[in-house]
Design an enzyme around this catalytic site. Structure first.
Site, PDB file in Angstrom:
ATOM      1  N   ARG A 260      35.980  -2.010  53.791  1.00 12.12           N
ATOM      2  CA  ARG A 260      35.958  -2.102  52.332  1.00 12.12           C
ATOM      3  C   ARG A 260      35.077  -0.961  51.818  1.00 12.12           C
ATOM      4  O   ARG A 260      34.516  -0.190  52.582  1.00 12.12           O
ATOM      5  CB  ARG A 260      35.528  -3.483  51.829  1.00 12.12           C
TER       6      ARG A 260
ATOM      7  N   ALA B  77      35.345   1.804  48.327  1.00  7.63           N
ATOM      8  CA  ALA B  77      36.443   2.657  47.865  1.00  7.63           C
ATOM      9  C   ALA B  77      36.730   3.817  48.823  1.00  7.63           C
ATOM     10  O   ALA B  77      37.884   4.088  49.176  1.00  7.63           O
ATOM     11  CB  ALA B  77      36.124   3.173  46.463  1.00  7.63           C
TER      12      ALA B  77
ATOM     13  N   ARG C 276      45.288  -3.057  48.196  1.00  9.85           N
ATOM     14  CA  ARG C 276      44.340  -3.605  47.202  1.00  9.85           C
ATOM     15  C   ARG C 276      44.554  -2.815  45.907  1.00  9.85           C
ATOM     16  O   ARG C 276      44.812  -1.610  45.964  1.00  9.85           O
ATOM     17  CB  ARG C 276      42.884  -3.480  47.688  1.00  9.85           C
TER      18      ARG C 276
ATOM     19  N   GLN D  10      28.167  -8.625  49.814  1.00  9.35           N
ATOM     20  CA  GLN D  10      28.080  -7.281  50.404  1.00  9.35           C
ATOM     21  C   GLN D  10      26.657  -6.709  50.313  1.00  9.35           C
ATOM     22  O   GLN D  10      26.263  -5.887  51.125  1.00  9.35           O
ATOM     23  CB  GLN D  10      29.041  -6.314  49.712  1.00  9.35           C
TER      24      GLN D  10
ATOM     25  N   ASP E  33      34.730   1.842  41.934  1.00  8.93           N
ATOM     26  CA  ASP E  33      36.042   1.741  42.575  1.00  8.93           C
ATOM     27  C   ASP E  33      37.088   2.542  41.819  1.00  8.93           C
ATOM     28  O   ASP E  33      38.074   2.993  42.400  1.00  8.93           O
ATOM     29  CB  ASP E  33      36.434   0.269  42.680  1.00  8.93           C
TER      30      ASP E  33
ATOM     31  N   ASN F  87      33.657  -1.581  38.952  1.00  6.80           N
ATOM     32  CA  ASN F  87      32.868  -1.764  40.174  1.00  6.80           C
ATOM     33  C   ASN F  87      32.762  -3.269  40.433  1.00  6.80           C
ATOM     34  O   ASN F  87      33.277  -4.080  39.659  1.00  6.80           O
ATOM     35  CB  ASN F  87      31.486  -1.121  40.022  1.00  6.80           C
ATOM     36  N   LYS F  88      32.117  -3.599  41.532  1.00  8.47           N
ATOM     37  CA  LYS F  88      32.048  -5.006  41.956  1.00  8.47           C
ATOM     38  C   LYS F  88      31.646  -5.939  40.816  1.00  8.47           C
ATOM     39  O   LYS F  88      30.777  -5.596  40.011  1.00  8.47           O
ATOM     40  CB  LYS F  88      31.047  -5.100  43.118  1.00  8.47           C
TER      41      LYS F  88
HETATM   42  P1  RI2 Z   1      32.149   3.510  47.167  1.00  9.54           P
HETATM   43  C1  RI2 Z   1      32.995  -2.182  46.647  1.00  9.54           C
HETATM   44  O1  RI2 Z   1      34.048  -3.084  46.566  1.00  9.54           O
HETATM   45  C2  RI2 Z   1      32.084  -2.257  45.449  1.00  9.54           C
HETATM   46  O2  RI2 Z   1      32.688  -2.337  44.221  1.00  9.54           O
HETATM   47  C3  RI2 Z   1      31.272  -1.021  45.674  1.00  9.54           C
HETATM   48  O3  RI2 Z   1      30.492  -0.577  44.631  1.00  9.54           O
HETATM   49  C4  RI2 Z   1      32.344  -0.072  46.099  1.00  9.54           C
HETATM   50  O4  RI2 Z   1      33.319  -0.838  46.798  1.00  9.54           O
HETATM   51  C5  RI2 Z   1      31.777   0.977  46.924  1.00  9.54           C
HETATM   52  O5  RI2 Z   1      32.674   1.983  47.154  1.00  9.54           O
HETATM   53  P2  RI2 Z   1      34.602  -3.878  47.840  1.00  9.54           P
HETATM   54  O6  RI2 Z   1      35.560  -2.922  48.534  1.00  9.54           O
HETATM   55  O7  RI2 Z   1      31.962   3.894  45.739  1.00  9.54           O
HETATM   56  O8  RI2 Z   1      33.444  -4.296  48.698  1.00  9.54           O
HETATM   57  O9  RI2 Z   1      30.830   3.553  47.865  1.00  9.54           O
HETATM   58  O10 RI2 Z   1      35.338  -5.042  47.232  1.00  9.54           O
HETATM   59  O11 RI2 Z   1      33.216   4.223  47.901  1.00  9.54           O
END
Ligand code: RI2
Length: 354
Positions: free
Chosen positions: A49, A51, A87, A197, A238, A248-249
């Site tokens: 997981r 992005a 996703r 997470q 994301d 984002n989350k």
């Molecule tokens: P990068 C995560 O989602 C969160 O939203 C987190 O901030 C983001 O991915 C980080 O991705 P999930 O995949 O910006 O855990 O670091 O649902 O690539």
């Protein structure tokens, strides 16, 4: 160290190996992905997981399809489109697959060209995150100088470290760089329900790196900001729309509101391939993933015997909603830290990056 700070790598047989993030921090497992549908499943079930890493696994998934279907472009394209739909919210997934499809279309040696392109995309992410680290830490240093403080308290939500984007993360990249520069940094880690997470992955990364941190329940940040205990909020993203709205989350938006109310700088760190230039308005147009309600009803942890166990924490007949992301409006964002510098969250500034 697992993966030497990479969440994925090719093994000697050309299969993709990934850190299975569903087991961290309790157990360390590596999962081997041999086919395009393995890659698709690993993205959907959140073996991988974040992005950036989702994008990388998708790219390698197209390479696995090329190998599996011995260069048959029609079959590879169908498999790539399945991965592209794994996703909905993180745009790096679509960005990576679209680049791979271009390679498939024009290549005379699809297997080897897909492999090279997936490796190239992943290696590019390393450079992007390193630049984000340097630029973000310059901001940290300038806030410290302005406030005349010797210790910096930073709050982050979810996991945007090297498990999420190789090899130093987006939001955590400036934290790793600050440590390298000898800055006294302390991180407030939002636990990030329902999948935790923050509590599971960010805390694991920071502990491994020897960076001071404190895990907090998700609703704690507002109080800490009122008490002057947060110098900056930084998260990953994301998908960021042309108008600067950032998905984002789930829970990020509430942190941004609290930050605005308390004059705490709120930054989003992202590589440029997390922008969706075709999306004009993030709040109204970004698709928000809804996941299985069981992720809310159940929690996993170590029992007193030291074994990993899952327990139900809600009444058996209650319903739960599980929205994976929210969108923070641009007006609440101080700046977007990218590998090309700090970008203002508006159409004019973002449009120049296209
Ligand atoms: P990068 C995560 O989602 C969160 O939203 C987190 O901030 C983001 O991915 C980080 O991705 P999930 O995949 O910006 O855990 O670091 O649902 O690539």
């Amino acid at each position: 160290m697992l993966g030497q700070y990479r969440a994925l790598w090719l093994n000697h047989t050309g299969d993709l190996e990934v850190i299975d993030q569903r087991y961290l921090p309790f157990e360390k497992h590596v999962r081997v992905l041999k086919t395009a549908s393995d890659a698709c499943e690993a993205i959907q079930d959140m073996t991988v997981r974040g992005a950036g890493v989702i994008g990388n696994v998708a790219a390698f998934g197209v390479y696995l399809a090329a190998r599996e279907f011995a260069g048959d472009k029609q079959k590879i394209t169908q498999a790539a489109l399945n991965i592209r739909g794994a996703r909905p919210t993180a745009v790096n997934l679509m960005w990576a697959v679209d680049k791979m499809l271009e390679v498939v279309k024009h290549s005379d040696d699809v297997v080897s060209d897909c492999k090279a392109e997936a490796i190239r995309q992943t290696d590019e992410d390393v450079k992007r995150t390193q630049a984000i680290g340097i630029i973000g830490t310059d901001i940290i240093e300038s806030i410290m100088t302005d406030k005349k403080i010797n210790q910096f308290n930073i709050l982050t939500h979810c996991n945007a470290g090297w498990l999420a984007i190789v090899d130093s993360g987006s939001a955590l990249a400036p934290i790793y760089e600050a440590q390298k520069r000898g800055i006294d940094i302390h991180v407030w880690v939002d636990e990030t329900r329902p999948r935790n997470q923050g509590a599971r992955l960010t805390a694991w990364e920071l502990q491994d790196a020897g960076i001071k941190h404190t895990i907090i329940p998700d609703n704690t940040g507002g109080l800490l900001m009122q008490q002057g205990k947060v110098d900056m909020v930084i998260t990953g993203a994301d998908r960021v729309a042309l108008n600067g709205d950032a998905a984002n989350k789930i829970g990020t938006y509430l942190k941004a509101l609290a930050a605005k109310d308390n004059d705490v700088p709120f930054y989003i760190a992202l590589p440029i391939n997390t922008f969706d230039f075709a999306c004009e308005n993030g709040v109204s147009d970004i698709e928000i993933e809804q996941r299985d309600q069981d992720e809310v009803h159940n929690m996993q942890g170590l029992n007193t015997a030291g074994d990993v166990e899952q327990v139900r924490i809600t009444p058996l007949d209650s319903q739960a909603a599980n929205y994976g992301f929210d969108v923070t409006p641009a007006r609440l964002i101080t700046g977007l830290i990218t590998e090309k510098g700090v970008v203002e969250p508006n159409k004019k500034a973002i449009g120049k990056l296209k």
